[in-house]
Design a protein around this motif. Structure first.
Motif: not given
Length: 435
Positions: A192-194, A199-200, A207-208
């Motif tokens: 999802q980072v990509g 920061s989304a 991630l958490v």
């Protein structure tokens, strides 16, 4: 075969069904993630219900899921089918090794049977890219449909397989659930980072959630009576070396193959068949390396083999990183072959370290941990390197970043091996099992 054949077909599949880089990553990771997360559970099921039964269930499920993938009408349907394929693979792998063990009470015969088992995997790696290149131009669905005849052949010979014993086993269900949630959320968050950025809210939530679930998993392993991953094994220096090698090698390889396929077809505009041919030399070199690896271990020891193999892989990655732009195809093929040869020397040595580092009663769980770390490394490698590719202006730069990162990670493992681990003499039994 199912990993490499699909990588070659991915650009064509995306052109037909749609899907950005993140969705294409899930076509690969949906398979490898479920495969990795369920290996320990599948091994327990094979012990409890019999290896033959679990093996045949896995073969039937693999064939059905392959057929479903070949008729996929969207990328989401294909990802779902790939997830089911990962479950089937997890059922097949430990059960297949248990069947070999049951059918081969003689140690020498068993070693030969396992060598044939390994040669089958190496041969599949060799023909996978070539078949992908041949079948994709006809239609991409054939890269999945080709699995069905193999599964039917397995089911056809099922009556000739001796029944397997069943054993009463206890399993850590809490640990399995937490591990599956943690790994899935972590890999999804990295991907999802990509697509959405670091920061989304969706990225941070995944991630958490992944980190928290994995922390709870580690804590649970200190409280249950039969942990799926005994934490005490992580204190053994040999296991530390082997697990890091297993994780980082497949992390590098799966991520590199994923980006390399994109580069060859999307940036160099090679057709699938030509792109598949680029991987063939490395696969055949790997077969030769596998045959040499066991002999080098028995002659010179695990530390020498691991040092040699890691050094060869680092040289291969640096050779590709330092070449002129754009990276020539012959450089990619040569570098892949060098890396594959080094990996083939390193892998049997690392597997031998696992067996030497633990007692006989823990050999099964230690081997399962080693294979789990390998598959988890592959899933995270595709996710991480796919994200790197989305932030760089070209796939050429992305591939160079992959080569450099891979060389640095292997250099770290080599330094750790030199500084923190001393090889122990290999016993005759261990040498025979590694060979």
């Amino acid at each position: 075969m199912d990993v490499l054949i699909v990588n070659v077909a991915l650009p064509t599949i995306a052109a037909d069904l749609g899907g950005n880089m993140a969705v294409q990553q899930w076509v690969v990771d949906g398979y490898t993630l479920l495969f990795a997360a369920l290996l320990l559970l599948a091994g327990s099921l094979a012990d409890q219900f019999g290896a033959k039964r679990i093996f045949l269930i896995g073969a039937a499920l693999f064939g059905a899921a392959s057929l479903f993938c070949s008729f996929a009408w969207s990328m989401m349907a294909l990802v779902a089918g790939r997830c089911v394929l990962g479950v089937a693979s997890a059922l097949l792998l430990p059960a297949s090794m248990s069947l070999i063990n049951e059918a081969s009470p003689n140690p020498r015969y068993r070693a030969w049977a396992l060598a044939l088992w390994g040669a089958g995997g190496a041969s599949a790696s060799a023909v996978g890219p070539l078949l992908g290149g041949l079948l994709t131009p006809i239609h991409w669905s054939l890269v999945f449909a080709i699995n069905v005849p193999f599964c039917l052949a397995i089911l056809a010979v099922a009556p000739h397989i001796a029944p397997s014993p069943q054993r009463s086993t206890r399993f850590d269900w809490i640990g399995q659930i937490l591990a599956l949630i943690g790994l899935s959320a972590l890999v999804a968050g990295i991907i999802q980072v990509g697509s959405a950025g670091f920061s989304a809210p969706s990225t941070l939530t995944l991630l958490v959630a992944g980190i928290v679930a994995l922390a709870m998993f580690v804590y649970s392993q200190t409280k249950v009576s039969s942990p799926m991953m005994p934490l005490g094994l992580f204190r053994v220096r040999g296991m530390q070396v082997a697990l890091q090698i297993g994780f980082i090698m497949i992390f590098n390889w799966y991520g590199m193959v994923f980006i390399c396929t994109m580069f060859l077809q999307n940036e160099l505009h090679m057709n699938p068949f030509a792109a598949g041919l680029v991987f063939v030399p490395s696969a055949f070199v790997t077969i030769v390396g596998n045959l040499m690896g066991g002999r080098i271990v028995t002659a010179r020891g695990s530390k020498f083999s691991i040092t040699l193999g890691l050094a060869i892989m680092i040289a291969g990655f640096l050779f590709e990183f330092l070449c002129a732009r754009p990276i020539p195809v012959w450089v990619i093929a040569t570098g892949l072959s060098v890396v594959g040869f080094g990996a083939a020397i390193t892998t049997p040595a690392a597997a031998g370290v696992v067996l030497k580092s633990v007692s006989a009663s823990q050999a099964g769980i230690a081997s399962a941990m080693f294979n789990t770390f390998r598959q988890v490394g592959g899933a995270i490698g595709v996710a991480v390197f796919g994200v790197i590719a989305t932030f760089l202006p070209s796939l050429d730069l992305a591939l160079r970043a992959v080569f450099l990162a891979s060389a640095l990670l292997l250099a770290y493992v080599l330094a750790f091996e030199f500084l923190r681990w001393k090889d122990a003499p290999m016993t005759a039994a261990t040498a025979e099992s590694v060979a």
